[in-house]
Design a protein around this motif. Structure first.
Motif, PDB file in Angstrom:
ATOM      1  N   GLN B 257       0.833  -1.208   0.000  1.00  0.00           N
ATOM      2  CA  GLN B 257       0.000   0.000   0.000  1.00  0.00           C
ATOM      3  C   GLN B 257       0.865   1.255   0.000  1.00  0.00           C
ATOM      4  O   GLN B 257       0.610   2.210  -0.729  1.00  0.00           O
ATOM      5  CB  GLN B 257      -0.937  -0.003   1.215  1.00  0.00           C
ATOM      6  N   ARG B 258       1.899   1.257   0.841  1.00  0.00           N
ATOM      7  CA  ARG B 258       2.799   2.417   0.913  1.00  0.00           C
ATOM      8  C   ARG B 258       3.489   2.640  -0.426  1.00  0.00           C
ATOM      9  O   ARG B 258       3.596   3.760  -0.915  1.00  0.00           O
ATOM     10  CB  ARG B 258       3.840   2.180   2.016  1.00  0.00           C
ATOM     11  N   SER B 259       3.960   1.542  -1.022  1.00  0.00           N
ATOM     12  CA  SER B 259       4.690   1.652  -2.287  1.00  0.00           C
ATOM     13  C   SER B 259       3.787   2.176  -3.398  1.00  0.00           C
ATOM     14  O   SER B 259       4.178   3.051  -4.179  1.00  0.00           O
ATOM     15  CB  SER B 259       5.257   0.284  -2.677  1.00  0.00           C
ATOM     16  N   VAL B 260       2.570   1.647  -3.461  1.00  0.00           N
ATOM     17  CA  VAL B 260       1.644   2.086  -4.506  1.00  0.00           C
ATOM     18  C   VAL B 260       1.280   3.554  -4.303  1.00  0.00           C
ATOM     19  O   VAL B 260       1.247   4.338  -5.260  1.00  0.00           O
ATOM     20  CB  VAL B 260       0.381   1.195  -4.529  1.00  0.00           C
ATOM     21  N   LEU B 261       1.038   3.945  -3.066  1.00  0.00           N
ATOM     22  CA  LEU B 261       0.705   5.345  -2.796  1.00  0.00           C
ATOM     23  C   LEU B 261       1.834   6.258  -3.266  1.00  0.00           C
ATOM     24  O   LEU B 261       1.608   7.280  -3.912  1.00  0.00           O
ATOM     25  CB  LEU B 261       0.447   5.536  -1.297  1.00  0.00           C
ATOM     26  N   ARG B 262       3.056   5.869  -2.960  1.00  0.00           N
ATOM     27  CA  ARG B 262       4.193   6.684  -3.384  1.00  0.00           C
ATOM     28  C   ARG B 262       4.268   6.780  -4.909  1.00  0.00           C
ATOM     29  O   ARG B 262       4.469   7.855  -5.471  1.00  0.00           O
ATOM     30  CB  ARG B 262       5.496   6.078  -2.844  1.00  0.00           C
ATOM     31  N   LEU B 263       4.078   5.635  -5.569  1.00  0.00           N
ATOM     32  CA  LEU B 263       4.198   5.628  -7.027  1.00  0.00           C
ATOM     33  C   LEU B 263       3.064   6.407  -7.689  1.00  0.00           C
ATOM     34  O   LEU B 263       3.258   7.046  -8.721  1.00  0.00           O
ATOM     35  CB  LEU B 263       4.239   4.179  -7.537  1.00  0.00           C
ATOM     36  N   LEU B 264       1.877   6.369  -7.092  1.00  0.00           N
ATOM     37  CA  LEU B 264       0.752   7.129  -7.652  1.00  0.00           C
ATOM     38  C   LEU B 264       0.995   8.633  -7.530  1.00  0.00           C
ATOM     39  O   LEU B 264       0.567   9.408  -8.390  1.00  0.00           O
ATOM     40  CB  LEU B 264      -0.552   6.771  -6.933  1.00  0.00           C
ATOM     41  N   ASN B 265       1.653   9.028  -6.454  1.00  0.00           N
ATOM     42  CA  ASN B 265       1.887  10.452  -6.214  1.00  0.00           C
ATOM     43  C   ASN B 265       3.213  10.938  -6.777  1.00  0.00           C
ATOM     44  O   ASN B 265       3.566  12.110  -6.655  1.00  0.00           O
ATOM     45  CB  ASN B 265       1.858  10.739  -4.705  1.00  0.00           C
ATOM     46  N   ASP B 266       3.933  10.029  -7.391  1.00  0.00           N
ATOM     47  CA  ASP B 266       5.252  10.325  -7.929  1.00  0.00           C
ATOM     48  C   ASP B 266       5.122  11.282  -9.128  1.00  0.00           C
ATOM     49  O   ASP B 266       4.179  11.192  -9.904  1.00  0.00           O
ATOM     50  CB  ASP B 266       5.846   8.982  -8.382  1.00  0.00           C
ATOM     51  N   ASP B 267       6.085  12.171  -9.270  1.00  0.00           N
ATOM     52  CA  ASP B 267       6.098  13.083 -10.417  1.00  0.00           C
ATOM     53  C   ASP B 267       6.096  12.333 -11.742  1.00  0.00           C
ATOM     54  O   ASP B 267       5.616  12.827 -12.750  1.00  0.00           O
ATOM     55  CB  ASP B 267       7.380  13.950 -10.386  1.00  0.00           C
ATOM     56  N   THR B 268       6.674  11.150 -11.722  1.00  0.00           N
ATOM     57  CA  THR B 268       6.854  10.423 -12.975  1.00  0.00           C
ATOM     58  C   THR B 268       5.679   9.498 -13.295  1.00  0.00           C
ATOM     59  O   THR B 268       5.727   8.762 -14.284  1.00  0.00           O
ATOM     60  CB  THR B 268       8.137   9.571 -12.913  1.00  0.00           C
ATOM     61  N   ALA B 269       4.609   9.522 -12.473  1.00  0.00           N
ATOM     62  CA  ALA B 269       3.508   8.569 -12.665  1.00  0.00           C
ATOM     63  C   ALA B 269       2.879   8.708 -14.055  1.00  0.00           C
ATOM     64  O   ALA B 269       2.655   7.714 -14.753  1.00  0.00           O
ATOM     65  CB  ALA B 269       2.454   8.749 -11.581  1.00  0.00           C
ATOM     66  N   GLY B 270       2.614   9.948 -14.466  1.00  0.00           N
ATOM     67  CA  GLY B 270       2.003  10.174 -15.779  1.00  0.00           C
ATOM     68  C   GLY B 270       2.927   9.711 -16.893  1.00  0.00           C
ATOM     69  O   GLY B 270       2.499   9.082 -17.861  1.00  0.00           O
ATOM     70  N   HIS B 271       4.195  10.007 -16.729  1.00  0.00           N
ATOM     71  CA  HIS B 271       5.184   9.608 -17.725  1.00  0.00           C
ATOM     72  C   HIS B 271       5.256   8.080 -17.823  1.00  0.00           C
ATOM     73  O   HIS B 271       5.298   7.517 -18.921  1.00  0.00           O
ATOM     74  CB  HIS B 271       6.548  10.184 -17.335  1.00  0.00           C
ATOM     75  N   ARG B 272       5.258   7.421 -16.688  1.00  0.00           N
ATOM     76  CA  ARG B 272       5.313   5.952 -16.667  1.00  0.00           C
ATOM     77  C   ARG B 272       4.130   5.367 -17.421  1.00  0.00           C
ATOM     78  O   ARG B 272       4.274   4.442 -18.220  1.00  0.00           O
ATOM     79  CB  ARG B 272       5.294   5.418 -15.227  1.00  0.00           C
ATOM     80  N   LEU B 273       2.926   5.879 -17.130  1.00  0.00           N
ATOM     81  CA  LEU B 273       1.719   5.349 -17.766  1.00  0.00           C
ATOM     82  C   LEU B 273       1.756   5.583 -19.272  1.00  0.00           C
ATOM     83  O   LEU B 273       1.417   4.699 -20.066  1.00  0.00           O
ATOM     84  CB  LEU B 273       0.487   6.004 -17.139  1.00  0.00           C
ATOM     85  N   ASN B 274       2.222   6.761 -19.645  1.00  0.00           N
ATOM     86  CA  ASN B 274       2.321   7.077 -21.060  1.00  0.00           C
ATOM     87  C   ASN B 274       3.301   6.135 -21.762  1.00  0.00           C
ATOM     88  O   ASN B 274       3.024   5.598 -22.840  1.00  0.00           O
ATOM     89  CB  ASN B 274       2.770   8.535 -21.216  1.00  0.00           C
ATOM     90  N   HIS B 275       4.417   5.906 -21.118  1.00  0.00           N
ATOM     91  CA  HIS B 275       5.428   5.004 -21.665  1.00  0.00           C
ATOM     92  C   HIS B 275       4.856   3.590 -21.827  1.00  0.00           C
ATOM     93  O   HIS B 275       5.079   2.910 -22.831  1.00  0.00           O
ATOM     94  CB  HIS B 275       6.642   4.990 -20.740  1.00  0.00           C
ATOM     95  N   LEU B 276       4.086   3.169 -20.812  1.00  0.00           N
ATOM     96  CA  LEU B 276       3.448   1.847 -20.835  1.00  0.00           C
ATOM     97  C   LEU B 276       2.527   1.724 -22.050  1.00  0.00           C
ATOM     98  O   LEU B 276       2.562   0.726 -22.780  1.00  0.00           O
ATOM     99  CB  LEU B 276       2.649   1.709 -19.535  1.00  0.00           C
ATOM    100  N   GLN B 277       1.719   2.754 -22.253  1.00  0.00           N
ATOM    101  CA  GLN B 277       0.768   2.720 -23.366  1.00  0.00           C
ATOM    102  C   GLN B 277       1.488   2.694 -24.715  1.00  0.00           C
ATOM    103  O   GLN B 277       1.122   1.919 -25.604  1.00  0.00           O
ATOM    104  CB  GLN B 277      -0.165   3.938 -23.283  1.00  0.00           C
ATOM    105  N   VAL B 278       2.507   3.519 -24.843  1.00  0.00           N
ATOM    106  CA  VAL B 278       3.251   3.574 -26.112  1.00  0.00           C
ATOM    107  C   VAL B 278       3.929   2.237 -26.385  1.00  0.00           C
ATOM    108  O   VAL B 278       3.859   1.692 -27.492  1.00  0.00           O
ATOM    109  CB  VAL B 278       4.285   4.729 -26.072  1.00  0.00           C
ATOM    110  N   ASN B 279       4.535   1.692 -25.355  1.00  0.00           N
ATOM    111  CA  ASN B 279       5.236   0.414 -25.488  1.00  0.00           C
ATOM    112  C   ASN B 279       4.274  -0.711 -25.872  1.00  0.00           C
ATOM    113  O   ASN B 279       4.521  -1.479 -26.804  1.00  0.00           O
ATOM    114  CB  ASN B 279       5.938   0.101 -24.156  1.00  0.00           C
ATOM    115  N   TYR B 280       3.158  -0.800 -25.161  1.00  0.00           N
ATOM    116  CA  TYR B 280       2.196  -1.870 -25.443  1.00  0.00           C
ATOM    117  C   TYR B 280       1.515  -1.682 -26.807  1.00  0.00           C
ATOM    118  O   TYR B 280       1.188  -2.654 -27.478  1.00  0.00           O
ATOM    119  CB  TYR B 280       1.144  -1.955 -24.336  1.00  0.00           C
TER     120      TYR B 280
END
Lengths: 383, 383
Positions: B257-280
């Protein structure tokens, strides 16, 4: 507006205690209610570990190295199981859910100690169990009349009574299950919290024929926030339990599994456990000293040889359930666990309650128990 | 020797697929079978985090800050829920277990898409569901005859078909549930894996009267090894689901839970998701190119607008279930997911199967699909 809930929801008892205790977690309240370990006993969070591959899906049964390590520990306890008989759980509460799913239909006869762990009763009831209660120290009392499909027992530092079965009782319980072809479900989360010498051999190790499930937890010896426990069982049951585990949550958290494996194999594991025992034994003794000061005139108890709890019996039963004292206690700034939810037959106990000594700071024992004794004395007079 | 298992175990189907697939996880096998994300999309394990207090027991409902964060995300999706309506889950598989416990007795009518997620069928069947199957693109087909207590749907990038409900279909489904007073259970784990513009508004947001449960997962966008998901539901259902969650595993892993909360609030969260979509999306297109090369003459499919799967239909149905081709495929060095387990009515499908494109390395697509096509062609001729 809900159209239809399942019939089992009617058996999911309302829990006023749960609601009250969530209030009780607030600062300023001295809590003897839960079964929480002392936070200072936890490993340093920096010692938890994971590797990149832990982020992928993992096996339902658990990480192979962790299963092997658990199997070795069980061998040392006298329970000879192969790693393939071990199923890692998301805390031992999950084991109760899985075993209930495996064995309990509406009306299935389940033998339980009186008193026994309230959250096991909650799950067994959800699935429709009919109970055969027996006194912990009188296994023979179920020998003639009952014929349970499942027998649930916490033979070592029982919750809530902290009772420890003798060697003879352990053998008798296994024989009884063999004789009746009853599945033995042994719950053993407290065994490593031993403060006096006593036989802690798993009852399942004495079983000759019948099916059995043994489970334990890392919540008391490592940390509950990791939500990790395990079961081992007779080979006939494992494939079913694996499928039920898969249907419940696919597999347990791999960060937790990796961390627990590391901590179990750590050079300091033995030292940590020893420190835990010494610390809790001191707390137990300090708690007992405070109890003697404040409760000796209104209650009796045994000093627990292990585990986390004192189980007190009032010298004069109240005319109300002990649950009725929970709100006044909280108003006074202290909580305890009423006795009634630990009894399967639902009859008001009115004379027993459980006190946890592990979680509260040592320095708060005396003040908390003085407050609580005052509430009990007020009600002993009142009713 | 087991004396009695519960009657539900008879409904816990043997899973030859599970056994075969565990063999299939071995090195050298190209697997299109599971729904595994690509490991390179996971966050760096060093970014996971926990604090000392996470090691203690935590709240059943989940960490308050995580519940708030999820509530905000759901608002952005169009589903207006308060943090108090959010329940953190040990993966979304657990949500299926809890909802089944809440609503399904033996004989309870459950409406499901045809095909639908096999592990949901496994759980619903365990509790005794009777199915009303409906074609995904023909919601009206259940309008007149059936009167289900529960309707389970994956409206966005459905598993296994990857179908996306149109806006009209979303509204129609919500209306239907309102009209019939059917509890709507919306499973939405793939929504963030979107490769084309499409309406992904939660169907639950269109509900006016009936009870509903919406669930999603962090397994596809962060990492499955953390075993973390969540549900949000109408206020009438939440207290029951919290109690069922408590009975199932007390609470979910706090490190996760702590890890997910941190990753959701991370500055790079949007970038990560975008990268995931482009890659897939790139992988999807490469997979489709290989499919066109090897399967165009024997099967048809839609290019998925999101999610992790291609769902293929053979031009000429086999006279054996597609499950029969699993062993020959593994012998040839490749796996796939047969179609039959996705159908509630158990009728042999013999013409559909699912291929995952996210897990296998890009460079192995063409070789794996060539091997698989050869197996299918051999059996298309043979039967």
């Amino acid at each position: 507006m809900i159209r239809t809930l399942s019939s089992r929801i009617e058996r999911l008892k309302a829990s006023p205690i749960r609601d009250i205790l969530s209030v009780a977690g607030q600062p300023g309240i001295i809590s003897f209610a839960g079964g929480l370990p002392e936070g200072s006993t936890f490993p340093d969070v920096g010692r938890l570990t994971a590797v990149q591959s832990d982020l992928q899906y993992g096996p339902t049964e658990g990480e192979p190295r962790l299963r092997s390590c658990i199997s070795e520990q069980l061998y040392q306890r006298g329970l000879h199981v192969e790693p393939s008989q071990v199923l890692v759980l998301s805390g031992s509460q999950q084991g109760i859910d899985l075993v209930a799913k495996l064995l309990i239909d509406v009306g299935t006869s389940v033998a339980v100690e009186s008193p026994t762990y309230l959250a096991a009763l909650q799950v067994f009831s959800l699935f429709g169990a009919c109970y055969q209660s027996y006194q912990i120290d009188d296994i023979a009392s179920i020998a003639d009349t009952a014929n349970p499909a499942l027998l649930y027992s916490i033979p070592t530092f029982q919750n809530p009574s902290s009772y420890v079965y003798t060697t003879e009782q352990r053998m008798a319980l296994a024989q009884l299950c063999d004789y009746k072809n009853t599945v033995l479900f042994e719950d053993d989360p407290y065994r490593d919290l031993a403060y006096e010498p006593c036989d802690r051999t798993p009852v399942c190790s004495f079983v000759k024929h019948t099916s059995w499930v043994y489970q334990s937890s890392f919540s008391k010896t490592i940390a509950p926030g990791l939500r990790l426990g395990y079961l081992a069982c007779s080979k006939d049951l494992l494939p079913h339990l694996v499928k039920l585990k898969q249907a419940a949550d696919l597999h347990s958290c791999r960060l937790s599994q990796r961390s627990v494996l590391r901590l179990l194999n750590d050079d300091t594991a033995g030292h940590r456990l020893n420190h835990l025992q010494v610390n809790y034994k001191m707390k137990r003794d300090a708690f007992n000293a405070s109890l003697l000061r404040h409760f000796a005139d209104i209650a009796t108890w045994q000093v627990p040889a292990g585990g986390l709890f004192f189980w007190l019996t009032l010298r004069h039963p109240l005319s109300v359930p002990t649950t009725a004292l929970l709100k006044p206690a909280i108003d006074a700034g202290v909580t305890f666990m009423p006795g009634e939810p630990f009894f399967a037959d639902g009859r008001p106990c009115a004379s027993c309650f459980r006190l946890n000594f592990s979680h509260t700071q040592h320095t708060d024992f005396d003040r908390g128990l003085a407050l609580l004794a005052a509430v009990f004395k007020q009600y002993t007079t009142k009713y």
